[in-house]
Design a protein around this motif. Sequence first.
Motif, PDB file in Angstrom:
ATOM      1  N   SER A  67      21.792  60.415  49.991  1.00  0.00           N
ATOM      2  CA  SER A  67      20.526  61.122  49.820  1.00  0.00           C
ATOM      3  C   SER A  67      19.401  60.106  49.660  1.00  0.00           C
ATOM      4  O   SER A  67      19.640  58.919  49.446  1.00  0.00           O
ATOM      5  CB  SER A  67      20.583  62.015  48.579  1.00  0.00           C
ATOM      6  N   TYR A  68      18.206  60.610  49.772  1.00  0.00           N
ATOM      7  CA  TYR A  68      17.032  59.790  49.485  1.00  0.00           C
ATOM      8  C   TYR A  68      15.949  60.677  48.894  1.00  0.00           C
ATOM      9  O   TYR A  68      15.952  61.892  49.075  1.00  0.00           O
ATOM     10  CB  TYR A  68      16.511  59.051  50.720  1.00  0.00           C
ATOM     11  N   GLU A  69      15.057  60.028  48.173  1.00  0.00           N
ATOM     12  CA  GLU A  69      13.931  60.730  47.563  1.00  0.00           C
ATOM     13  C   GLU A  69      12.680  59.910  47.804  1.00  0.00           C
ATOM     14  O   GLU A  69      12.688  58.682  47.665  1.00  0.00           O
ATOM     15  CB  GLU A  69      14.176  60.889  46.064  1.00  0.00           C
ATOM     16  N   ILE A  70      11.615  60.579  48.175  1.00  0.00           N
ATOM     17  CA  ILE A  70      10.333  59.904  48.390  1.00  0.00           C
ATOM     18  C   ILE A  70       9.685  59.638  47.034  1.00  0.00           C
ATOM     19  O   ILE A  70       9.615  60.527  46.189  1.00  0.00           O
ATOM     20  CB  ILE A  70       9.404  60.783  49.255  1.00  0.00           C
ATOM     21  N   VAL A  71       9.231  58.418  46.830  1.00  0.00           N
ATOM     22  CA  VAL A  71       8.507  58.064  45.604  1.00  0.00           C
ATOM     23  C   VAL A  71       7.036  58.389  45.861  1.00  0.00           C
ATOM     24  O   VAL A  71       6.340  57.647  46.548  1.00  0.00           O
ATOM     25  CB  VAL A  71       8.697  56.571  45.240  1.00  0.00           C
ATOM     26  N   ARG A  72       6.613  59.513  45.317  1.00  0.00           N
ATOM     27  CA  ARG A  72       5.266  60.036  45.576  1.00  0.00           C
ATOM     28  C   ARG A  72       4.173  59.007  45.260  1.00  0.00           C
ATOM     29  O   ARG A  72       3.212  58.865  45.995  1.00  0.00           O
ATOM     30  CB  ARG A  72       5.065  61.314  44.776  1.00  0.00           C
ATOM     31  N   GLU A  73       4.337  58.282  44.155  1.00  0.00           N
ATOM     32  CA  GLU A  73       3.318  57.318  43.733  1.00  0.00           C
ATOM     33  C   GLU A  73       3.221  56.119  44.674  1.00  0.00           C
ATOM     34  O   GLU A  73       2.261  55.350  44.604  1.00  0.00           O
ATOM     35  CB  GLU A  73       3.617  56.807  42.314  1.00  0.00           C
ATOM     36  N   SER A  74       4.229  55.923  45.520  1.00  0.00           N
ATOM     37  CA  SER A  74       4.231  54.758  46.408  1.00  0.00           C
ATOM     38  C   SER A  74       3.440  54.994  47.688  1.00  0.00           C
ATOM     39  O   SER A  74       3.160  54.045  48.420  1.00  0.00           O
ATOM     40  CB  SER A  74       5.671  54.383  46.777  1.00  0.00           C
ATOM     41  N   ILE A  75       3.079  56.224  47.969  1.00  0.00           N
ATOM     42  CA  ILE A  75       2.392  56.545  49.229  1.00  0.00           C
ATOM     43  C   ILE A  75       0.970  56.009  49.175  1.00  0.00           C
ATOM     44  O   ILE A  75       0.182  56.363  48.305  1.00  0.00           O
ATOM     45  CB  ILE A  75       2.397  58.068  49.479  1.00  0.00           C
TER      46      ILE A  75
END
Length: 127
Positions: A67-75
């Motif tokens: 799985s993977y999760e997007i790190v919202r703060e990294s965008i």
Amino acid sequence: MKKKWIIILGIVIIVIFAIGLKFYMDEKRLNEEMMNVIYSDEAKEAFDKDLKGMDSKAFTEEGKVHSYEIVRESIRRNPMGGINVELVINNDSEMGIEYTMDKFNGQLRCGGASISEKLAKLLGIWK
């Protein structure tokens, strides 16, 4: 004469405030657009394709990437163009990959990537 300077000062303050508000609204709109791109189905396809390129059995029981999760703060906007985004793999904060997403021939694709040491070792990219 004093009244004239007060009016000019008031106008200058209003103009500066309006310019600041314009920059703020443009930045907010840009951030919303980047979020929409990164959380789109097209981006999901690009992430899946790239991760399957590194782990052909990704997202299966035999694979190393589950799985993977997007790190919202990294965008964020990349100064050279595109959007930078970080993914956390298998819910392990030490296994991350940072992409520069960009359009190539009209399709959103993962460009340059920076892979964490732990993820690189898991995938056999680095020993």
